[in-house]
Design a protein around this motif. Structure first.
Motif, PDB file in Angstrom:
ATOM      1  N   PRO A 132      39.802  53.932  38.752  1.00  0.00           N
ATOM      2  CA  PRO A 132      38.373  53.593  38.699  1.00  0.00           C
ATOM      3  C   PRO A 132      37.996  52.696  37.524  1.00  0.00           C
ATOM      4  O   PRO A 132      37.160  51.792  37.665  1.00  0.00           O
ATOM      5  N   GLU A 133      38.610  52.922  36.356  1.00  0.00           N
ATOM      6  CA  GLU A 133      38.278  52.115  35.177  1.00  0.00           C
ATOM      7  C   GLU A 133      38.655  50.661  35.375  1.00  0.00           C
ATOM      8  O   GLU A 133      37.908  49.749  35.009  1.00  0.00           O
ATOM      9  N   GLN A 134      39.824  50.422  35.976  1.00  0.00           N
ATOM     10  CA  GLN A 134      40.268  49.049  36.217  1.00  0.00           C
ATOM     11  C   GLN A 134      39.377  48.339  37.226  1.00  0.00           C
ATOM     12  O   GLN A 134      39.040  47.171  37.054  1.00  0.00           O
ATOM     13  N   ILE A 135      38.986  49.050  38.275  1.00  0.00           N
ATOM     14  CA  ILE A 135      38.119  48.450  39.293  1.00  0.00           C
ATOM     15  C   ILE A 135      36.736  48.152  38.716  1.00  0.00           C
ATOM     16  O   ILE A 135      36.153  47.092  38.955  1.00  0.00           O
ATOM     17  N   THR A 136      36.213  49.098  37.936  1.00  0.00           N
ATOM     18  CA  THR A 136      34.896  48.892  37.313  1.00  0.00           C
ATOM     19  C   THR A 136      34.926  47.690  36.375  1.00  0.00           C
ATOM     20  O   THR A 136      33.996  46.888  36.340  1.00  0.00           O
ATOM     21  N   LYS A 137      36.020  47.560  35.614  1.00  0.00           N
ATOM     22  CA  LYS A 137      36.159  46.428  34.699  1.00  0.00           C
ATOM     23  C   LYS A 137      36.228  45.110  35.457  1.00  0.00           C
ATOM     24  O   LYS A 137      35.609  44.116  35.077  1.00  0.00           O
ATOM     25  N   ALA A 138      36.995  45.101  36.568  1.00  0.00           N
ATOM     26  CA  ALA A 138      37.136  43.890  37.370  1.00  0.00           C
ATOM     27  C   ALA A 138      35.805  43.467  37.985  1.00  0.00           C
ATOM     28  O   ALA A 138      35.521  42.277  38.139  1.00  0.00           O
ATOM     29  N   SER A 140      32.766  44.222  36.710  1.00  0.00           N
ATOM     30  CA  SER A 140      31.668  44.202  35.739  1.00  0.00           C
ATOM     31  C   SER A 140      31.034  42.825  35.546  1.00  0.00           C
ATOM     32  O   SER A 140      29.845  42.707  35.283  1.00  0.00           O
ATOM     33  N   GLY A 141      31.814  41.760  35.698  1.00  0.00           N
ATOM     34  CA  GLY A 141      31.271  40.421  35.486  1.00  0.00           C
ATOM     35  C   GLY A 141      30.680  39.791  36.727  1.00  0.00           C
ATOM     36  O   GLY A 141      30.208  38.650  36.690  1.00  0.00           O
ATOM     37  N   GLU A 142      30.690  40.524  37.835  1.00  0.00           N
ATOM     38  CA  GLU A 142      30.218  39.969  39.092  1.00  0.00           C
ATOM     39  C   GLU A 142      28.725  40.245  39.296  1.00  0.00           C
ATOM     40  O   GLU A 142      28.153  41.138  38.686  1.00  0.00           O
ATOM     41  N   LYS A 143      28.111  39.466  40.184  1.00  0.00           N
ATOM     42  CA  LYS A 143      26.726  39.717  40.559  1.00  0.00           C
ATOM     43  C   LYS A 143      26.668  41.014  41.369  1.00  0.00           C
ATOM     44  O   LYS A 143      27.678  41.487  41.897  1.00  0.00           O
ATOM     45  N   ARG A 146      28.431  41.247  44.885  1.00  0.00           N
ATOM     46  CA  ARG A 146      29.901  41.252  44.861  1.00  0.00           C
ATOM     47  C   ARG A 146      30.429  42.521  44.191  1.00  0.00           C
ATOM     48  O   ARG A 146      31.448  43.071  44.595  1.00  0.00           O
ATOM     49  N   LYS A 147      29.724  42.983  43.165  1.00  0.00           N
ATOM     50  CA  LYS A 147      30.136  44.212  42.493  1.00  0.00           C
ATOM     51  C   LYS A 147      30.071  45.388  43.464  1.00  0.00           C
ATOM     52  O   LYS A 147      30.992  46.210  43.540  1.00  0.00           O
ATOM     53  N   CYS A 148      28.978  45.463  44.211  1.00  0.00           N
ATOM     54  CA  CYS A 148      28.802  46.526  45.190  1.00  0.00           C
ATOM     55  C   CYS A 148      29.921  46.477  46.231  1.00  0.00           C
ATOM     56  O   CYS A 148      30.512  47.503  46.586  1.00  0.00           O
ATOM     57  N   LEU A 149      30.258  45.270  46.692  1.00  0.00           N
ATOM     58  CA  LEU A 149      31.287  45.110  47.719  1.00  0.00           C
ATOM     59  C   LEU A 149      32.661  45.535  47.209  1.00  0.00           C
ATOM     60  O   LEU A 149      33.413  46.224  47.894  1.00  0.00           O
ATOM     61  N   LEU A 150      32.987  45.145  45.968  1.00  0.00           N
ATOM     62  CA  LEU A 150      34.273  45.510  45.375  1.00  0.00           C
ATOM     63  C   LEU A 150      34.419  47.029  45.246  1.00  0.00           C
ATOM     64  O   LEU A 150      35.434  47.607  45.628  1.00  0.00           O
TER      65      LEU A 150
END
Length: 207
Positions: A132-138, A140-143, A146-150
């Protein structure tokens, strides 16, 4: 070991692994062969540790030419061994040998190279499932969209064709639609249609 590696190749070919990647795995095992004097499907912890040590300490010889393997090559050798035990041997009762815990065998082995030490904090082992930490970090810089989709796709653990319209409609007759998502107070149910049939998932992080 040849029979075990043949079964490993068959397993990888049945998944989504590219043929070129499978070829790389086998080429590396051929190079490591002189150091593997134990059954690959039933090794001891010390044998796996010794194999990793041989890789890290330049005791693996090139099949052609002289010289030592580069840091990048050592990293690939270690990752190949980890992929074999994590994805093929797996956990007891789930993989190739019922009694062997492949994931535990390779938990503590890693490349000991200058490159790996320099990149240690940001290094992601692609043979592992992202946490979860890696996905959240990846994300974090998105709108927001896109963040919701990831986060949503990762939280479902679904196949691509179960969510998006793809060219594999033979396996996935219909992609995800709004009717497949149901909100219940603080919970969410998502219905997916895929190769294994229809199933319902209750993702928490994606909610």
């Amino acid at each position: 070991n040849k029979e075990v590696l043949d079964d490993f190749v068959e397993k990888m070919e049945g998944g989504s692994t590219k043929k070129s990647t499978i070829g790389d795995y086998i080429s590396r095992f051929n190079t490591l062969a002189p150091k593997i004097d134990f059954p690959l499907d039933e090794p001891t912890q010390s044998q796996i540790t010794e194999l990793a040590s041989d890789i890290n300490k330049d005791r693996v010889e090139r099949q052609r030419g002289d010289g030592k393997f580069s840091d990048d090559s050592k990293i690939k050798f270690i990752k190949t061994v980890k992929t074999f035990y994590r994805q093929f041997i797996k956990k007891p009762g789930q993989g190739y040998v019922d009694e062997v815990d492949g994931k535990r065998l390779v938990d503590d082995i890693k490349p000991q190279t200058k490159k790996e030490k320099d990149d240690d904090e940001d290094q992601i082992d692609t043979s592992e499932i992202p946490n979860p930490e890696q996905i959240t970090k990846a994300a974090s810089g998105e709108k927001l969209q896109r963040k919701c989709l990831l986060l949503f796709c990762w939280g479902l653990g679904a196949r691509t064709g179960e969510i998006f319209q793809t060219g594999e409609q033979y396996d996935y007759p219909e992609p995800l639609k709004w009717k497949d998502i149901e909100f219940k107070d603080r919970e969410m149910e998502v219905t997916l249609r895929g190769k294994t049939g229809v199933r319902t998932i209750e993702p928490r992080m994606a909610m």
